[in-house]
Design a protein around this motif. Structure first.
Motif, PDB file in Angstrom:
ATOM      1  N   VAL A 277       0.870  -1.174   0.000  1.00 35.94           N
ATOM      2  CA  VAL A 277       0.000   0.000   0.000  1.00 35.94           C
ATOM      3  C   VAL A 277       0.909   1.228   0.000  1.00 35.94           C
ATOM      4  CG1 VAL A 277      -1.785   1.292   1.231  1.00 35.94           C
ATOM      5  CG2 VAL A 277      -1.826  -1.210   1.271  1.00 35.94           C
ATOM      6  N   ALA A 278       0.804   2.021  -1.040  1.00 37.87           N
ATOM      7  CA  ALA A 278       1.630   3.222  -1.188  1.00 37.87           C
ATOM      8  C   ALA A 278       3.112   2.871  -1.008  1.00 37.87           C
ATOM      9  CB  ALA A 278       1.198   4.304  -0.202  1.00 37.87           C
ATOM     10  N   GLY A 279       3.515   1.739  -1.578  1.00 38.61           N
ATOM     11  CA  GLY A 279       4.924   1.345  -1.547  1.00 38.61           C
ATOM     12  C   GLY A 279       5.340   0.610  -0.279  1.00 38.61           C
ATOM     13  N   GLU A 280       4.454   0.517   0.707  1.00 40.55           N
ATOM     14  CA  GLU A 280       4.780  -0.150   1.976  1.00 40.55           C
ATOM     15  C   GLU A 280       4.255  -1.583   1.959  1.00 40.55           C
ATOM     16  OE1 GLU A 280       6.452   1.142   4.606  1.00 40.55           O
ATOM     17  OE2 GLU A 280       6.744   3.037   3.527  1.00 40.55           O
ATOM     18  N   ARG A 281       5.099  -2.536   2.415  1.00 40.42           N
ATOM     19  CA  ARG A 281       4.652  -3.925   2.464  1.00 40.42           C
ATOM     20  C   ARG A 281       3.666  -4.112   3.618  1.00 40.42           C
ATOM     21  NH1 ARG A 281       5.961  -8.776   4.984  1.00 40.42           N
ATOM     22  NH2 ARG A 281       5.871 -10.600   3.638  1.00 40.42           N
ATOM     23  N   VAL A 282       2.556  -4.760   3.320  1.00 40.42           N
ATOM     24  CA  VAL A 282       1.572  -5.097   4.349  1.00 40.42           C
ATOM     25  C   VAL A 282       1.389  -6.609   4.305  1.00 40.42           C
ATOM     26  CG1 VAL A 282      -0.798  -4.796   5.148  1.00 40.42           C
ATOM     27  CG2 VAL A 282       0.391  -2.878   4.070  1.00 40.42           C
ATOM     28  N   ALA A 283       1.698  -7.286   5.429  1.00 45.58           N
ATOM     29  CA  ALA A 283       1.631  -8.748   5.454  1.00 45.58           C
ATOM     30  C   ALA A 283       0.204  -9.225   5.709  1.00 45.58           C
ATOM     31  CB  ALA A 283       2.554  -9.281   6.540  1.00 45.58           C
ATOM     32  N   GLU A 284      -0.113 -10.414   5.191  1.00 43.58           N
ATOM     33  CA  GLU A 284      -1.419 -11.031   5.439  1.00 43.58           C
ATOM     34  C   GLU A 284      -1.693 -11.051   6.944  1.00 43.58           C
ATOM     35  OE1 GLU A 284      -1.790 -14.957   3.810  1.00 43.58           O
ATOM     36  OE2 GLU A 284      -3.529 -15.418   5.075  1.00 43.58           O
ATOM     37  N   GLY A 285      -2.891 -10.660   7.357  1.00 45.70           N
ATOM     38  CA  GLY A 285      -3.257 -10.664   8.771  1.00 45.70           C
ATOM     39  C   GLY A 285      -2.873  -9.394   9.513  1.00 45.70           C
ATOM     40  N   GLN A 286      -2.104  -8.543   8.861  1.00 47.06           N
ATOM     41  CA  GLN A 286      -1.647  -7.308   9.527  1.00 47.06           C
ATOM     42  C   GLN A 286      -2.774  -6.270   9.545  1.00 47.06           C
ATOM     43  OE1 GLN A 286       2.115  -5.985   7.939  1.00 47.06           O
ATOM     44  NE2 GLN A 286       1.921  -3.952   8.883  1.00 47.06           N
ATOM     45  N   ALA A 287      -2.878  -5.550  10.668  1.00 47.14           N
ATOM     46  CA  ALA A 287      -3.873  -4.481  10.773  1.00 47.14           C
ATOM     47  C   ALA A 287      -3.329  -3.199  10.156  1.00 47.14           C
ATOM     48  CB  ALA A 287      -4.219  -4.240  12.237  1.00 47.14           C
TER      49      ALA A 287
END
Ligand code: HEM
Length: 120
Positions: free
Chosen positions: A14-24
């Protein structure tokens, strides 16, 4: 509403930031509504902007506010009735905000109402 949140169903960016599965992910809708890349001079209250409707106050996507149409109608009817009745309505003291983070608003807004244009 100032903020909401989502849990990522899958790992993504999201906007270049990694967001892991399950992360809020915390989403600051209030901040997005003052994004200078979307609204020039974003702190100026101006409902007549060409893109005024691009705000995220009712969120977006699958969870877009179910009551948005009602809330808009209440605002239109209520504010029109208030200013029709009290055309010279002015603040009469400093407004006070509720100490809340998600639903922002005022718990006190002293106002000078007279003269009323019609009898109650
Ligand atoms: C100015 C008034 C209102 C504002 C600013 C507002 C804002 C919001 C926002 C931002 C969301 C989405 C939250 C998210 O994405 O996680 C939402 C959801 C919702 N709103 Fe509103 N709302 C307002 C009035 C109302 C009213 C009057 C009703 C009902 C009569 C209502 C019913 C709902 C419901 C049921 C949801 C959940 C939708 C879903 O999760 O699918 N809202 N609202």
């Amino acid at each position: 509403m100032q903020r909401t949140g989502r849990i990522a169903h899958r790992t993504t960016k999201v906007a270049g930031e990694r967001v892991a599965e399950g992360q809020a992910v915390l989403i600051l809708l209030g901040g997005a509504n003052r994004d200078p890349a979307v609204f020039p001079d974003p702190h100026r209250f101006d409902v007549t902007r060409e893109n005024a409707g691009d705000h995220l106050a009712f969120s977006s996507g699958a969870h877009f506010c179910l009551g948005a149409a009602l809330a808009r109608m209440e605002g239109e009817v209520g504010l029109r009735a208030l200013f029709d009745r009290f055309p010279d309505l002015t603040l009469d003291g400093a407004p006070h905000r509720r100490p809340t983070r998600v639903l922002r608003g005022y718990d006190a807004m002293p106002a000078h109402l007279s003269p009323a244009t019609v009898d109650a």
